[in-house]
Design an enzyme around this catalytic site. Structure first.
Site, PDB file in Angstrom:
ATOM      1  N   ASP A  59      -3.527  -2.750  -4.818  1.00 13.07           N
ATOM      2  CA  ASP A  59      -2.518  -3.790  -4.579  1.00 13.07           C
ATOM      3  C   ASP A  59      -1.667  -4.039  -5.824  1.00 13.07           C
ATOM      4  O   ASP A  59      -0.445  -4.197  -5.735  1.00 13.07           O
ATOM      5  CB  ASP A  59      -3.196  -5.114  -4.190  1.00 13.07           C
ATOM      6  CG  ASP A  59      -3.654  -5.142  -2.742  1.00 13.07           C
ATOM      7  OD1 ASP A  59      -3.151  -4.354  -1.927  1.00 13.07           O
ATOM      8  OD2 ASP A  59      -4.518  -5.988  -2.433  1.00 13.07           O
TER       9      ASP A  59
ATOM     10  N   HIS B  70       0.836  -1.214   0.000  1.00 10.99           N
ATOM     11  CA  HIS B  70       0.000   0.000   0.000  1.00 10.99           C
ATOM     12  C   HIS B  70       0.866   1.257   0.000  1.00 10.99           C
ATOM     13  O   HIS B  70       0.556   2.242  -0.663  1.00 10.99           O
ATOM     14  CB  HIS B  70      -0.949   0.013   1.202  1.00 10.99           C
ATOM     15  CG  HIS B  70      -1.859  -1.185   1.251  1.00 10.99           C
ATOM     16  ND1 HIS B  70      -2.558  -1.542   2.363  1.00 10.99           N
ATOM     17  CD2 HIS B  70      -2.167  -2.106   0.300  1.00 10.99           C
ATOM     18  CE1 HIS B  70      -3.269  -2.631   2.107  1.00 10.99           C
ATOM     19  NE2 HIS B  70      -3.052  -3.008   0.867  1.00 10.99           N
TER      20      HIS B  70
ATOM     21  N   HIS C  35      -1.404 -11.108  -4.607  1.00 11.39           N
ATOM     22  CA  HIS C  35       0.000 -10.718  -4.461  1.00 11.39           C
ATOM     23  C   HIS C  35       0.969 -11.713  -5.098  1.00 11.39           C
ATOM     24  O   HIS C  35       1.964 -11.321  -5.703  1.00 11.39           O
ATOM     25  CB  HIS C  35       0.353 -10.525  -2.990  1.00 11.39           C
ATOM     26  CG  HIS C  35      -0.359  -9.372  -2.376  1.00 11.39           C
ATOM     27  ND1 HIS C  35      -0.244  -8.090  -2.859  1.00 11.39           N
ATOM     28  CD2 HIS C  35      -1.232  -9.302  -1.342  1.00 11.39           C
ATOM     29  CE1 HIS C  35      -1.001  -7.286  -2.140  1.00 11.39           C
ATOM     30  NE2 HIS C  35      -1.616  -7.991  -1.226  1.00 11.39           N
TER      31      HIS C  35
END
Ligand SMILES: [Zn+2]
Length: 304
Positions: free
Chosen positions: A238, A78, A261
């Site tokens: 993200d 972030h 991720h």
């Protein structure tokens, strides 16, 4: 030519780590041209730095982590998204704990910090990684790709077996303004049924309705959403943060479906391997781009 940028002055904040629940001090410090974004753990002594690049990727569990030698930093995405979207090329991030503080689960508090510190242009050209042919990977029904485009754009789509977010999709051209207004405030989200499992594994100990949207069986436990499609906006956040690990701002159209991720960061590494799929250029948006480096010659020089 776009000049590189750093912060005008140092700025700090205090928050808690999402997984450890520990208090963390975070400082953002101005840095010289071509320094890049690097993390330093002030609690470990010495001056070991971890550059924010795919070369230093560490465990990807629920967030993106970096490591170099014995030094680790967790949950960087972030903050990275806020820095690159505000066009900050060079900054030293100091932490006195392994985790970047989760703040409110979005990138908005980091945007505020950067705006408070102010920005300063530097006497060096920013280099962009311009996509010249598509790059893609897929894992089952998860997909991510980059296509040539004159701008940095993201199309993200998600689908879950949940009444509130069965399917959400959004395309956004990422600029400082669009990121600040439409992406940065979107908070991370989790499912109530997963929270107990995370806690049993010693994760999300700092998690609460103050820093995550929690989805129960029929709705959110929080008072309100910040956007009707806050979930897909957070996935864009993200992806922007994870893509920052290529080490250059990207000019291209990122298209992701049900990624996370692990796939974002695997993709960031693949981009750097596919040296014939991009060129380094010094102009962000003009069609007539001076080419700094012929594609296919060698990998970019990155801080290490
Ligand atoms: Zn996130």
């Amino acid at each position: 030519m776009d000049a590189q940028r750093t912060l005008r002055r140092q700025i700090s904040c205090v928050g808690i780590g999402l997984h450890s629940g520990n208090k963390v001090n975070l400082s953002l410090k101005p840095a010289a041209a071509d320094f890049g974004i690097r993390f330093r753990r002030t609690d470990l002594g010495g001056d070991h730095e971890v550059p924010a690049t795919v070369h230093h990727l560490a465990g990807i569990q629920l967030a993106t982590g970096l490591a170099r030698n014995e030094v680790t930093v967790e949950t960087v995405e972030h903050l990275l998204a806020a820095l690159v979207s505000m066009n900050i090329d060079n900054v030293l991030v100091e932490l006195n704990s392994p985790e970047v503080p989760i703040m409110d689960g979005s990138a908005a508090p980091f945007i505020y910090l950067i705006q408070e510190a102010g920005m300063k242009q530097q006497a060096a050209a920013r280099k962009f990684l311009k996509i010249v042919r598509p790059i893609a990977i897929s894992r089952g029904d998860k997909r991510i790709a980059l296509y040539p485009s004159d701008h940095f754009k993201v199309t993200y789509s998600i689908s879950y077996d949940h009444p509130l977010l069965r399917h959400q999709s959004r395309t956004l051209r990422i600029t400082e303004e669009s990121f600040v207004e439409q992406v940065a405030p979107a908070r991370t989200f989790t499912f109530l049924k997963d929270v107990e499992m995370l806690r049993q594994n010693g994760l999300a100990l700092g998690g609460s309705l103050e820093n995550a949207i929690v989805l129960g069986e029929t709705g959110v436990l929080n008072n309100a959403l910040r956007f009707e499609d806050e979930f897909v906006r957070h996935k864009i956040l993200d992806a922007v943060g994870d893509l920052a690990l290529v080490g250059y701002p990207v000019i291209g159209h990122l298209v992701a479906h049900r990624a996370g991720h692990a796939l974002h960061t695997e993709f960031a590494a693949k981009i750097l391997e596919e040296t014939d799929a991009w060129r380094l250029v010094e102009v962000g948006t003009d069609a007539a781009l001076p080419v700094l480096m012929p594609s296919g010659r060698r990998a970019p020089r990155l801080a290490n």
